[in-house]
Design an enzyme around this catalytic site. Structure first.
Site, PDB file in Angstrom:
ATOM      1  N   ASP A 101      36.517  39.758  38.640  1.00  0.00           N
ATOM      2  CA  ASP A 101      37.657  39.973  39.531  1.00  0.00           C
ATOM      3  C   ASP A 101      38.679  40.869  38.820  1.00  0.00           C
ATOM      4  OD1 ASP A 101      39.120  38.960  42.118  1.00  0.00           O
ATOM      5  OD2 ASP A 101      40.522  38.438  40.516  1.00  0.00           O
ATOM      6  N   TYR A 234      49.117  42.102  40.820  1.00  0.00           N
ATOM      7  CA  TYR A 234      48.984  42.877  42.055  1.00  0.00           C
ATOM      8  C   TYR A 234      50.186  43.804  42.266  1.00  0.00           C
ATOM      9  CZ  TYR A 234      45.266  39.586  43.356  1.00  0.00           C
ATOM     10  OH  TYR A 234      44.115  38.849  43.381  1.00  0.00           O
ATOM     11  N   HIS A 297      32.347  34.898  45.760  1.00  0.00           N
ATOM     12  CA  HIS A 297      33.220  35.588  44.811  1.00  0.00           C
ATOM     13  C   HIS A 297      33.202  34.969  43.422  1.00  0.00           C
ATOM     14  CE1 HIS A 297      36.499  38.077  43.492  1.00  0.00           C
ATOM     15  NE2 HIS A 297      37.216  37.035  43.165  1.00  0.00           N
TER      16      HIS A 297
END
Length: 318
Positions: A101, A234, A297
């Protein structure tokens, strides 16, 4: 499973907690959002038993590692710098770096910028993307998309409030609905409701790869720290795209490996299929691109034996 040794080190100006086990060539394991060193628990055991020194940090902003207040302290260069200095602090001169990730973005970036230090790289879930002025946020906007979770995460405090309202329920929802066991609206992508978690369900019973002890570990840490540190990764996406300008168009020539689950919703992001298709040019040292059928994921937790075996085949061949 044996418990790895936990230690807190001074790395790149912050205090960093690491989980460490084994002796031999160094392998660094970088986790993603919203995880901890603990997401690598199965690989720490498998790789250390096979003769490797395995170190999995709580990344900057997570768990037992410092979480600086300034958003600007979470750029990609800060995160790469943490891994570069961690190798030095551990007394090593080289390492294989692996990431899942967001940790994959760090691993790819570390291999790209410091090939002298990171002589091989493993990425999971997020494929290598040569630095480009068009970051993923711009790609979403260019497609007229304004309701993606990456965009929702940009405003400080908003996602924190939602995730921290019931931390345990948030963890249960994320781990279940991000996995291959979930068959509803993709966990990561556009938001059909008002918030990030609205379309996710708390599982009636946990999937077989997840235990109540696992939930307790994640919940306890995120109740203590909150989610701000991880969310700030982010919030530097645009800044990081600018800072990576010196490496625009560069490729990774070292031996590399990629794996992801076929049911990982990240594979449906704009440009992701094109990035994988470009591997022959961008990763000329690629030694495997493995899509694990039915996995979601959290691939190294959902398919621990398969992932560990692929990692060990790669490491032994170096």
């Amino acid at each position: 499973m044996t418990n790895p040794h936990l230690e807190t080190l001074s790395v790149n100006g912050i205090r960093m907690r690491i989980a460490m086990q084994g002796a031999g060539p160094l392998v660094l394991l970088c986790h993603g959002f919203p995880e901890l060193w603990y997401s690598w628990r199965h690989q720490i055991e498998a790789l250390s038993s096979a003769g490797f020194r395995v170190v999995a940090p709580d990344m900057r902003g997570y768990g037992g590692t410092d979480a600086p207040l300034q958003v600007e302290a979470y750029t990609r260069l800060h995160l790469i710098g943490d891994m570069v200095d961690l190798v030095r602090v551990l007394g090593e001169r080289q390492a294989v770096i692996a990431g899942h990730d967001w940790g994959a973005i760090v691993a790819w970036g570390a291999a790209l910028t410091r090939p002298d230090l990171f002589h091989a790289v493993i990425g999971m879930s997020v494929p290598f993307a040569p630095p480009d002025p068009t970051d993923i946020l711009k790609a979403l906007e260019d497609r007229g998309i304004h309701d993606h979770y990456l965009q929702y995460f940009q405003a400080p405090g908003v996602a924190e409030a939602e995730l921290e309202q019931d931390t345990e329920a948030a963890i249960r929802r994320l781990l279940h609905c991000g996995s291959g066991d979930w068959h509803g609206v993709p966990a990561f992508g556009r938001l059909p409701g008002q918030g990030f978690l609205d379309h996710m369900e708390v599982p009636r019973r946990l999937p077989t790869w997840l235990t109540e002890d696992d939930i307790s570990h994640y919940t306890g840490e995120f109740r203590r720290t909150g989610f701000r540190g991880g969310l700030n990764w982010y919030r530097t996406m645009r800044l990081s795209a600018e800072l990576m300008a010196p490496w625009r168009g560069c490729i990774i020539r070292q031996p590399s490996l990629f794996m992801a689950g076929t049911r990982d919703s990240v594979l449906g992001f704009p440009v992701i299929p094109q990035l994988i298709a470009a591997f022959p040019k961008t990763l000329p040292g690629l030694r495997g691109c493995h899509l694990l059928n039915g996995a979601g994921h959290w691939v190294q937790q959902e398919r621990p034996e398969e992932v560990s075996a692929l990692m060990l085949d790669f490491l032994r061949a170096l």
